[in-house]
Design an enzyme around this catalytic site. Structure first.
Site, PDB file in Angstrom:
ATOM      1  N   ALA A 392      41.117  51.875  38.535  1.00  0.00           N
ATOM      2  CA  ALA A 392      41.278  51.205  39.051  1.00  0.00           C
ATOM      3  C   ALA A 392      40.155  49.700  38.458  1.00  0.00           C
ATOM      4  CB  ALA A 392      41.219  52.014  40.763  1.00  0.00           C
ATOM      5  N   CYS A 393      40.574  48.658  39.096  1.00  0.00           N
ATOM      6  CA  CYS A 393      40.606  47.606  39.244  1.00  0.00           C
ATOM      7  C   CYS A 393      39.132  47.436  39.931  1.00  0.00           C
ATOM      8  CB  CYS A 393      41.238  46.306  39.601  1.00  0.00           C
ATOM      9  SG  CYS A 393      42.591  45.989  38.675  1.00  0.00           S
ATOM     10  N   PRO A 394      38.260  46.591  40.067  1.00  0.00           N
ATOM     11  CA  PRO A 394      37.459  46.336  38.355  1.00  0.00           C
ATOM     12  C   PRO A 394      37.425  47.231  37.365  1.00  0.00           C
ATOM     13  CG  PRO A 394      35.915  45.271  40.019  1.00  0.00           C
ATOM     14  CD  PRO A 394      36.562  46.666  40.826  1.00  0.00           C
TER      15      PRO A 394
END
Ligand code: SF4
Length: 454
Positions: A392-394
């Site tokens: 997932a981000c970041p």
């Protein structure tokens, strides 16, 4: 609003102004137009007919449309108004009292001018972020020397309506003893605010009540990704700043010279936040306290980035030795300062002075994890391929940064990313860092992005 505007336009020039308090000011109206004007305004704004305290409350646009926003103050304000309107509090007695909400520390919702104000921040419970507000109160505006509202405590976005209701209830129950809300804040109000905030802590874990992890009006779980600047780097630094802000808050009494009132729990949390703060720069997402301390040991103490003598405070914290932590209070504060200094020395590729940026050096590069693979791309023989579809981000961006840091100018990196936030954020952030995105294409439900290192 068009109907109101059309009606007002027939009444001549200079009949309407917009105020800094987010109200319409109607002026120069002919007497015979007042009835119709009132009717149109009442129909248009539900709050224009409500108690003045509610109608005068202000919220900025927040993260709905503002790229700097962290929280959604308009949704929070709607929830507060709803809670107050179904209460039996006599809101008419609050006329002139200012309630202001901003979605971040920038003051577009004018929280520094509030009798009772809030500004958005991110909180963290068991490593999961949730929307939260700092509570400020007691501003003085008008004639004489103005005084900004004082920051007093914090409350989760979910509990904010109940908090406002309870605090105003306390104030109204003893209002006769005070000249104003500010007078109340200066005498008993600060204590009431802190007591109430304490009552609303800790918030439930994510598994117990997911509502705390969704902002008012949000369909998606709260995150800093895409906020505070709208780029991966901003999301990354915001995560670091969540811990940094908390450390600073906890250290305030010590920095004010209150050395005899050391609080073991506060010292414990300072070390926890300081140990966790920079883990993201190593590509580590700590999932438990134990994981925080073991990862910190591995990535910062063992590598020499942090002086090994700080192991003593980290170990005392890990073992919850409050007695020892109290004795080590000066060391705890030195540790916090050391970590902040290290953070300030970090370069744009997330490396610290003296670290090698070569791939595989000194265990600095993050482990790829079970989802990641390192292949030779079939389309681009020279490109290294990383599979970050499950990341997932970041964190996906952190890993791309590390990959690029270990490559030579002109080298190519193919990154596989998930749809949605990852493909919206990562290529844009890579370009912002000066690299080239040569191509990006969708393959079934994920994306392939080809990057050339600058
Ligand atoms: S206070 Fe923050 S969130 Fe609100 S409009 Fe200003 S910058 Fe955006």
């Amino acid at each position: 609003i068009i109907e109101l505007a059309e009606f007002l336009s027939q009444l001549g020039h200079d009949v309407v102004r917009l105020t800094t308090g987010q109200n319409l000011q109607l002026r120069n109206l002919p007497e015979e137009s007042l009835g119709r004007t009132f009717e149109l305004v009442s129909r248009l704004f539900e709050l224009s007919a409500a108690e003045r305290f509610l109608g005068d409350a202000i919220a900025c646009t927040g993260a709905d449309t503002c790229k700097l926003g962290i929280c959604l103050p308009r949704g929070a304000l709607r929830a507060v108004l709803k809670r107050l309107r179904r209460s039996d509090l006599d809101l008419d007695r609050l006329s002139g009292c200012r309630l202001n909400l901003s979605g971040c520390p920038n003051s577009c919702g004018q929280h520094p001018l509030a009798d009772l104000g809030f500004y958005g921040r991110a909180g963290r419970q068991n490593e999961v972020l949730y929307p939260e507000y700092n509570v400020v109160a007691g501003a003085v505006i008008g004639e004489g020397a103005p005084v900004f509202a004082e920051e007093l405590d914090r409350v989760s976005a979910r509990d904010l309506p109940e908090f406002v209701h309870d605090l105003l209830g306390r104030f109204l129950s003893k209002q006769a003893r005070f000249q104003s809300f500010r007078d109340y804040v200066q005498t008993e109000g600060k204590q009431d605010i802190r007591e109430l905030c304490e009552q609303f802590r800790p918030i439930p874990d994510f598994e117990e009540d997911k509502n705390y992890y969704y902002d008012w009006g949000a369909k998606e779980q709260f995150t800093l990704v895409g906020k505070g600047g709208g780029e991966c780097s901003a999301g990354l630094f915001d995560l670091i700043e969540v811990d940094l802000r908390r450390i600073r808050e906890l250290r305030k009494p010590w920095l004010r010279g209150e050395r005899n009132t050391a609080d073991g729990e506060a010292l414990w949390e300072i070390v926890l936040c300081a140990s966790r703060m920079l883990l993201i720069t190593r590509g580590v997402e700590a999932t438990s306290e134990e994981n925080v301390f073991s990862s910190f040991e591995k990535h910062f103490i063992s590598t020499g980035l942090v002086d090994p003598h700080f192991s003593t405070v980290v170990d005392a914290t890990r073992q919850r030795r409050m007695d020892l932590l109290l004795r080590l209070a000066p060391e705890v504060h030195s540790f916090a300062e050391e970590i902040e200094k290290l953070y300030r020395s970090m370069d744009n590729s997330l490396h610290f002075p003296g670290e090698s940026k070569t791939a595989g050096s000194a265990g600095i590069l993050p482990a790829l994890g079970p989802q990641a693979s390192c292949l030779r791309s079939q389309q681009q023989p020279q490109a290294l391929t990383r599979d970050y579809r499950q990341i997932a981000c970041p964190m996906n961006f952190v890993k791309v940064k590390f990959d690029l840091a270990g490559m030579k100018t002109g080298d190519r990196l193919e990154v596989l990313l998930g749809d949605g936030e990852p493909i919206r954020n990562v290529p844009r952030s890579v370009v912002d860092e000066g690299h080239k995105v040569l191509a990006q294409s969708k393959i079934e439900n994920h994306w392939s992005v080809l990057i050339e290192k600058a």
